[in-house]
Design an enzyme around this catalytic site. Structure first.
Site, PDB file in Angstrom:
ATOM      1  N   TYR A 143       8.863  47.738  -0.917  1.00 49.89           N
ATOM      2  CA  TYR A 143      10.180  48.369  -1.037  1.00 49.89           C
ATOM      3  C   TYR A 143      11.173  47.811  -0.013  1.00 49.89           C
ATOM      4  CZ  TYR A 143       8.181  51.907  -4.172  1.00 49.89           C
ATOM      5  OH  TYR A 143       7.561  52.544  -5.223  1.00 49.89           O
ATOM      6  N   LYS A 194      -5.322  46.910  -3.256  1.00 50.47           N
ATOM      7  CA  LYS A 194      -5.593  46.087  -4.439  1.00 50.47           C
ATOM      8  C   LYS A 194      -6.117  44.759  -3.899  1.00 50.47           C
ATOM      9  CE  LYS A 194      -5.337  45.336  -8.934  1.00 50.47           C
ATOM     10  NZ  LYS A 194      -6.248  46.024  -9.875  1.00 50.47           N
ATOM     11  N   ASP A 226      -6.102  51.005  -9.035  1.00 47.78           N
ATOM     12  CA  ASP A 226      -6.268  51.370 -10.453  1.00 47.78           C
ATOM     13  C   ASP A 226      -7.405  52.383 -10.600  1.00 47.78           C
ATOM     14  OD1 ASP A 226      -7.755  49.243  -9.513  1.00 47.78           O
ATOM     15  OD2 ASP A 226      -7.826  48.154 -11.409  1.00 47.78           O
ATOM     16  N   ASP A 250       3.696  56.083  -3.402  1.00 48.34           N
ATOM     17  CA  ASP A 250       4.778  56.666  -4.195  1.00 48.34           C
ATOM     18  C   ASP A 250       4.215  57.151  -5.539  1.00 48.34           C
ATOM     19  OD1 ASP A 250       7.233  57.347  -5.189  1.00 48.34           O
ATOM     20  OD2 ASP A 250       8.032  55.316  -5.295  1.00 48.34           O
ATOM     21  N   ASP A 254       2.766  61.306  -6.620  1.00 45.59           N
ATOM     22  CA  ASP A 254       3.333  62.054  -7.745  1.00 45.59           C
ATOM     23  C   ASP A 254       2.240  62.469  -8.721  1.00 45.59           C
ATOM     24  OD1 ASP A 254       5.889  62.013  -6.813  1.00 45.59           O
ATOM     25  OD2 ASP A 254       6.769  61.214  -8.650  1.00 45.59           O
TER      26      ASP A 254
END
Ligand code: NAD
Length: 369
Positions: A143, A194, A226, A250, A254
């Site tokens: 980001y 990852k 994943d 992020d 959620d």
């Protein structure tokens, strides 16, 4: 009597001021009944600040934040300010204060209260008793990485690019936040990466292992993102503390939030690095936004805001007993069947924001008797 705790209140927009009022009542209760007093300053942020001063994060707010022990925020934003240019919209105020205070660790608990376990879209036995903590790195990663942008390739095509970077100190400091927290919980940290594809997260994993060696009592495990997404909905109770990068956090936070089924119940904390005197910048806020669709109606759920205050007690002041008291009051009120509209269920009693706040202080009275 311990020294006053200096708090900055930023109610913000929409339902922000309404739900902050209910926290004030909890604080008034504490001032009277517990051996602590709070020194509260109120400041402007978001749309409310734009209306008064023309900018979403006035200098005075920032100064007051730097001079406080902790900041409690409501929410910012609303249709009124959506027409403004992107750089001066209310949400810039929130991003600005996070950046200026160096808040690099975002803590989001996903807790399912027994009384609300049937509000989840998942089966009762999968979520009942859930209590996990997701720690998201907040100021680094893709980001913020440079270079970034959209390039014209000159042949009618374009190229968009962002950069995923992390340095050793960035990984170590978020890793230590996770380990320290796990030490106060069930002593397990799962680091999500990852590392089978992204070099940056190969390094993330290697550095996390080094941090883990500093904490022999904490069990450190690793999982690819994943798989983590899958495990969060398959068997979320396997986790205690999850620590991960900005973007993965992020998304996963959620996902975890929805395990609980109710946006109006979710608190959060964002923490900075402690300075030499041990003082640590911290901002607490509900996960939900300013809910402009119900603002001013007195029906908003104040519990995420009240639970954010309980996180403030716990993480900024080590006031575990008081934080437990607030959490218990919330649980008891839910057990009694009181509900705001957003968490209403069959056979329950629908109440206003104010009545919910009232019930919490009454419950605190009973618990402290
Ligand atoms: P939202 O979280 O404000 O609302 C989503 C839905 O949940 C709405 O139907 C709302 O009524 C309901 N809801 C949210 N909190 C509730 C509560 N405490 N009690 C009862 N119902 C509640 O998200 P949105 O509608 O996407 O965004 C509205 C505004 O808030 C936008 O301007 C957005 O940018 C902003 N926003 C701010 C923050 C923040 O300040 N941290 C976070 C998210 C969105």
């Amino acid at each position: 009597m311990p020294a006053n705790k200096k708090l900055l209140f930023l109610p913000g927009d929409g339902i922000g001021p309404e739900i902050m009022t209910e926290v004030r009542r909890v604080i008034d209760w504490m001032d009277q009944r517990r051996s602590v007093t709070f020194d509260i300053t109120e400041g402007l942020i978001g749309g409310a600040a734009i209306d008064e001063t023309g900018v979403p994060l006035p200098e005075e707010t920032l100064e007051a934040a730097h001079g406080s022990d902790a900041v409690l925020m409501g929410a910012v934003g609303g249709p009124k300010w959506e027409v403004l240019p992107f750089e001066v919209q209310p949400e810039r105020g929130l991003l600005g204060i996070r950046k200026e205070l160096g808040l690099f660790a975002n803590l989001r608990p996903a807790i399912v209260f027994d009384a609300l376990a049937d509000a989840s879209t998942l089966k009762l036995d999968v979520v009942k008793g859930l209590d996990i903590m997701i720690i998201r790195e907040l100021t680094g990663g893709i980001y913020f990485g440079e270079p970034r942008g959209i390039e014209d390739l000159g042949d009618g095509n374009r190229k968009g690019f962002n950069t995923l970077t992390y340095t050793t100190p960035e990984i170590h400091r978020i890793g230590r936040v996770a380990m320290d927290l796990a030490a106060k919980r069930n002593k397990r940290v799962c680091s999500i990466d990852k590392a089978n594809v992204l070099e940056t997260t190969v390094m993330w994993r290697e550095e996390m292992i080094k941090v883990g060696e500093e904490y022999p009592d904490i069990e450190l495990s690793h999982m690819y993102v994943d798989n983590a997404a899958m495990q969060l909905v398959r068997n979320p109770k396997q986790f205690d503390v999850i620590v991960t990068t900005n973007m993965f956090g992020d998304i996963l936070s959620d996902c975890a939030a929805m395990l609980t089924g109710s946006l109006g119940m979710l608190p959060s904390a964002s923490l900075g690095a402690p300075d030499e005197s041990g003082r640590q910048a911290a901002l607490y806020e509900p996960v939900h936004g300013s809910a402009p669709d119900i603002a001013g109606q007195g029906i908003a759920n104040p519990l995420a805001q009240i639970l954010s205050f309980s996180m403030l007690l716990r993480y900024s002041f080590d006031m575990f007993e008081d934080a437990d008291l607030v959490d218990q009051a919330v649980q008891n009120v839910l057990d009694q069947g009181l509900r705001t509209g957003d968490i209403m269920g069959e056979g329950k009693t629908q109440v206003s924001t104010e009545v919910m706040g009232d019930a919490i202080t009454k419950e605190l009275d009973k618990l402290a008797a």
